[in-house]
Design an enzyme around this catalytic site. Structure first.
Site, PDB file in Angstrom:
ATOM      1  CB  SER A   1     -12.371  -0.880   2.477  1.00 25.95           C
ATOM      2  OG  SER A   1     -11.059  -1.341   2.663  1.00 25.95           O
TER       3      SER A   1
ATOM      4  NE  ARG B   1      -3.794   2.059   2.567  1.00 27.43           N
ATOM      5  CZ  ARG B   1      -3.647   3.230   3.189  1.00 27.43           C
ATOM      6  NH1 ARG B   1      -2.513   3.495   3.831  1.00 27.43           N
ATOM      7  NH2 ARG B   1      -4.608   4.129   3.164  1.00 27.43           N
TER       8      ARG B   1
ATOM      9  CE  LYS C   1      -8.211   2.457   4.950  1.00 25.60           C
ATOM     10  NZ  LYS C   1      -8.106   3.193   3.721  1.00 25.60           N
TER      11      LYS C   1
END
Length: 212
Positions: free
Chosen positions: A111, A42, A140
């Site tokens: 998600s 990521r 996040k």
């Protein structure tokens, strides 16, 4: 029931920044030896070319251990590196579109940030649902809901899809989150920032395995 098609328990989400100066491939390798069985790269702030290079390097190492690699939110890189799959969120390319574009996609994660998402076609197209975040986290910050343990329980009662819990997962809450209904834990800092990523992964895996 989907469970048989998603055997993974401990999922590492990795980036250069999360590794705090340590070599990303080495951190991932140690983590795999400790019990990680799925890895996602990521990287948000780098060029596509750089992402491709890092992804390929990571994949070459993971292939030796037969551990699948997912790419976060970049279909082109995922396809060109022949990654095992991709993970997308609410504002990324929709899973239905990915299924139509990438026929060989092995693992497709999506998600869930709103309860309403459980009813849509993209959820149906996904192989697993990322419950994000279970607990708020600095890695996040652009999320909508903090689900908490009750949120995990609620989602578990509404779907048979495998659930991957992400968001401040660590040794202190791993057992409770799995007990609440998650099938797998996605971990960032608790492994990437650990002095020994291998030991951190092993301890987390032991917590997960307490629940059969």
């Amino acid at each position: 029931m989907h469970y048989s098609t998603f055997p993974y328990k401990l999922y590492l989400v990795i980036s250069e920044a999360a590794c705090l100066g340590k070599d990303m491939v080495r951190v991932a390798e140690e983590a795999v030896k400790g019990g990680v069985d799925l890895v996602q790269i990521r990287e948000k702030e780098i060029t596509a070319e750089e992402l491709k290079r890092k992804t390929q390097k990571l994949k070459d190492m993971l292939d030796k251990y037969q551990v699948p690699l997912l790419v976060n939110d970049d279909l082109q890189v995922a396809q060109s590196c022949q990654a095992s799959g991709i993970h997308v969120g609410n504002s990324d390319l929709p899973p239905v579109q990915i299924r139509n574009t990438w026929k060989d996609c092995g693992i497709l994660g999506y998600s869930i940030e709103y309860m309403e998402q459980l009813e849509n076609e993209n959820t149906r197209a996904a192989d697993y649902l990322g419950i994000s975040p279970v607990f708020s986290t600095l890695t996040k910050t652009n999320t909508v809901t903090e689900w908490g343990l009750q949120g995990v329980e609620k989602i578990r009662s509404l779907t048979t899809k495998p659930l991957v819990a992400i968001g401040n997962m660590n040794i202190g809450n791993a057992y409770e989150v799995i007990k609440a209904g998650a099938d797998c834990l996605a971990v960032v800092s608790a492994i990437c920032a650990a002095a020994s990523p291998g030991l951190a992964a092993e301890q987390l895996r032991n917590e997960i395995e307490k629940i059969k």
